[in-house]
Enzyme design. Structure first.
Site, PDB file in Angstrom:
ATOM      1  CD1 TRP A 164      -0.047  -1.418   3.189  1.00 16.47           C
ATOM      2  CD2 TRP A 164       0.609   0.729   3.245  1.00 16.47           C
ATOM      3  NE1 TRP A 164       0.739  -1.264   4.287  1.00 16.47           N
ATOM      4  CE2 TRP A 164       1.161   0.041   4.354  1.00 16.47           C
ATOM      5  CE3 TRP A 164       0.875   2.092   3.078  1.00 16.47           C
ATOM      6  CZ2 TRP A 164       1.963   0.663   5.296  1.00 16.47           C
ATOM      7  CZ3 TRP A 164       1.693   2.729   4.026  1.00 16.47           C
ATOM      8  CH2 TRP A 164       2.221   2.006   5.107  1.00 16.47           C
ATOM      9  CG  ASN A 165       5.095   1.338   0.931  1.00 18.44           C
ATOM     10  OD1 ASN A 165       4.831   0.543   0.033  1.00 18.44           O
ATOM     11  ND2 ASN A 165       6.322   1.537   1.373  1.00 18.44           N
ATOM     12  N   PRO A 189      -3.239  -5.424  -6.294  1.00 18.93           N
ATOM     13  CG  PRO A 189      -4.716  -3.610  -6.500  1.00 18.93           C
ATOM     14  CD  PRO A 189      -4.419  -4.979  -7.057  1.00 18.93           C
ATOM     15  CB  ALA A 190      -2.208  -3.222  -0.734  1.00 12.42           C
ATOM     16  N   GLY A 242       6.690  -6.351  -0.480  1.00 10.78           N
ATOM     17  CA  GLY A 242       5.970  -6.302   0.780  1.00 10.78           C
ATOM     18  C   GLY A 242       6.874  -6.744   1.910  1.00 10.78           C
ATOM     19  CB  SER A 243       6.101  -7.789   5.354  1.00 13.13           C
ATOM     20  OG  SER A 243       5.241  -8.896   5.092  1.00 13.13           O
ATOM     21  CD  GLU A 264      13.024  -5.165  -4.794  1.00 12.54           C
ATOM     22  OE1 GLU A 264      13.706  -5.195  -5.819  1.00 12.54           O
ATOM     23  OE2 GLU A 264      13.449  -4.746  -3.701  1.00 12.54           O
ATOM     24  CG  LEU A 265      11.132  -9.698   0.650  1.00 12.24           C
ATOM     25  CD1 LEU A 265      11.659 -10.999   1.203  1.00 12.24           C
ATOM     26  CD2 LEU A 265       9.642  -9.770   0.354  1.00 12.24           C
ATOM     27  CD  GLU A 395      10.231  -2.306   7.192  1.00 11.85           C
ATOM     28  OE1 GLU A 395       9.469  -3.288   7.264  1.00 11.85           O
ATOM     29  OE2 GLU A 395      10.720  -1.919   6.128  1.00 11.85           O
TER      30      GLU A 395
END
Ligand SMILES: NC(=O)c1ccc[n+]([C@@H]2O[C@H](COP(=O)([O-])OP(=O)(O)OC[C@H]3O[C@@H](n4cnc5c(N)ncnc54)[C@H](O)[C@@H]3O)[C@@H](O)[C@H]2O)c1
Ligand SMILES: O=C[C@H](O)CS(=O)(=O)O
Length: 492
Positions: A164-165, A189-190, A242-243, A264-265, A395
């Site tokens: 979402w960011n 998407p989120a 994401g995470s 991509e975490l 984080e």
């Protein structure tokens, strides 16, 4: 809420729109007409109801992408790349509208949201060129009468899952190289930010992408759509941002049929200020890195290590600069810190601040929820922070700048590397020998040397250790969407 981009949404009333999914060239409602709500984080108001697609619909979208892929790859690279370029051009043309949509659904201040649109478009512009330069090889044969040719061919159907960011740029950073390379895409998407993705689908349709080339599945059920993406054999690659926690789940789910993966975490970026640094430049770099998107980026400075000789001066300068941070609704003039995305985010930030204070840190600025209430949080500066605190290990993903002190270069590098993450890192020094030693010693995919904002489409973005696999952006970013094929020609 008047969404200016012509998203095919049924206006139920001036305040609530209805968004749809898009696959096989058609705008679709959710299974059984089901929708999920999208709220504006600043006001908490519902701004849209969006198609809540099922795993069966995701499978239909994958079928459409599979059916379209061979003809898409069969186009000339220049034909594919012309559409990729047109999508980028349309995004820039509609930057104000797209920025408004992004600000409305995610809370990012409008100027920053519009900036993300330009950043997102830059990936389309970049890969509209890179896609025309996918070169193979000829290799001197190892035996008489033979020839060796190396081809590069598109992977096939790509499934994309994004956070979402950065609801625009995290999608274009994936679809630009995928589409340019000749892959077709199914993107989810989120749940919190489907409108920016829907607007991309509107513009992709206008850019002339054939049916099935770009497909959008909006859904509130992340895991069921994810399982379909991971288990469907027609999907040859999953690209996820994401995470780390979710990335680990998806990696396991993709192992059954050995799908190609780009991950991509999460990050835990150290920001090191040496006593030979340009202190004003270091403060500007820290402000930019830490407070962009209210601290909600994967490359935000998460830990700020300052050498003892300049610690007090740096802290004082930071406090001065933080006076310029204004918290509020992202649509208001002069606001540069919007709301956090939801109350979970606020609670995590609060947990980190409280934990640090309980373990001896001091609050030099902020340290509390904003008086605006809701998911607004005051930009915060902590001093006396140590490696024993949660802010050192997790984080934070919020507007909290924790200052650690250190004595020696070796100590700084050791603390900076003391994490399972390895995405972005930063340091400020004017000693060239130190710059090279520290840049080589940091275990990260990205090292900002006297630079707090390294992200660009032309450079390889990605992490090591548990921050992910692969790179996005640059010439490297398209390789992950290609297979290398070796032709051995005999009888010559
Ligand atoms: N490395 C990068 O480029 C990068 C960029 C942005 C964000 N991030 C990271 O993302 C995190 C913040 O984003 P977030 O909260 O959306 O992360 P998240 O991992 O919770 O969710 C990311 C996406 O995965 C989906 N998802 C969640 N569980 C899933 C499952 N079981 N199966 C399939 N999909 C699932 C979510 O709906 C969302 O669309 C932070 O850790 C941040 O560092 C990394
Ligand atoms: O957090 C997500 C993005 O990758 C950050 S950046 O805009 O690419 O630096």
């Amino acid at each position: 809420m008047n969404i200016p981009v012509n998203i095919p949404m049924n206006l139920k009333d001036p305040s609530v729109l209805t968004g749809r999914a898009y696959y096989d060239g058609q705008w679709r409602d959710g299974d059984g007409g089901r929708n999920f709500e999208v709220t504006n984080p600043a006001s908490g108001k519902v701004i849209a109801e969006v198609a809540d697609c099922s795993a069966e619909q995701a499978a239909a979208a994958i079928d459409a992408a599979y059916a379209a892929q061979k003809s898409w790859a069969g186009l000339l690279a220049s034909e594919r790349c012309a559409m990729v370029a047109e999508l980028g051009r349309l995004m820039v043309e509609h930057a104000d509208d797209l920025g408004a949509i992004l600000c409305a659904e995610m809370g990012k201040p409008f100027a920053e949201a519009r900036g993300e649109i330009i950043y997102g478009a830059s990936f389309l512009e970049w890969y509209a060129e890179e896609g025309k330069r996918i070169y193979g090889d000829t290799i001197p044969a190892a035996a008489k009468g033979k020839r060796i040719i190396v081809l590069k061919q598109p992977v096939g159907v790509v499934a994309s899952i994004t956070p979402w960011n950065f609801p625009n740029a995290m999608i274009t950073r994936k679809i630009a190289p995928a589409l340019a390379a000749g892959c077709t895409v199914v993107a989810r998407p989120a749940k919190l930010t489907p409108l920016s993705a829907t607007a991309i689908a509107v513009l992709a349709e206008r850019a002339g992408f054939p049916a099935g080339v770009f497909n959008l599945i909006t859904s509130s059920s992340a895991s069921s759509i994810g399982k379909e993406f991971c288990s469907n054999p027609k999907v040859r690659k999953l690209t996820f941002t994401g995470s780390t926690e979710v990335g680990r789940v998806l990696m396991r789910q993709c192992s059954d049929d050995i799908k190609k993966l780009s991950l991509e975490l999460g990050g835990n970026a150290p920001f090191i200020v040496f006593d030979d640094a340009d202190l004003d430049a270091a403060v500007e770099g820290a402000m930019g890195s830490k407070f962009r998107n209210a601290g909600q980026t994967c490359v935000c400075a998460n830990r700020i290590y300052v050498q003892k000789g300049v610690y007090e001066a740096f802290a004082e300068k930071m406090v001065m600069r933080m006076q310029s941070l204004h918290v509020g609704d992202g649509f208001q003039e002069g606001i540069n810190i919007g709301p956090l995305v939801d109350m979970d985010a606020v609670e995590k930030v609060e947990e980190h601040v409280n934990d640090a204070v309980e373990k001896g840190a001091e609050v030099m600025f902020g340290g509390f929820r904003h008086t605006l209430g809701g998911s607004f949080y005051t930009p915060t500066l902590l001093t006396g922070v140590t490696q024993a605190m949660k802010v050192a290990k997790e984080e934070t993903f919020g507007p909290v700048a924790p200052l650690f002190s250190f004595d020696t270069e070796e100590e700084a590098v050791q603390m900076a590397n003391d994490t399972e993450f390895g995405l972005a890192s930063y340091f400020y020094s004017r000693d060239i020998g130190r710059c090279l030693r520290v840049a080589e010693a940091l275990e990260y995919g990205i090292v900002g040397v006297n630079d707090g904002l390294p992200s660009t489409a032309v450079a390889p973005f990605g992490g090591v250790k548990q921050s992910g696999l692969g790179r996005e952006g640059s010439k490297y970013g398209i390789e992950d969407f290609l297979e290398v094929k070796y032709l051995s020609l005999g009888g010559i």
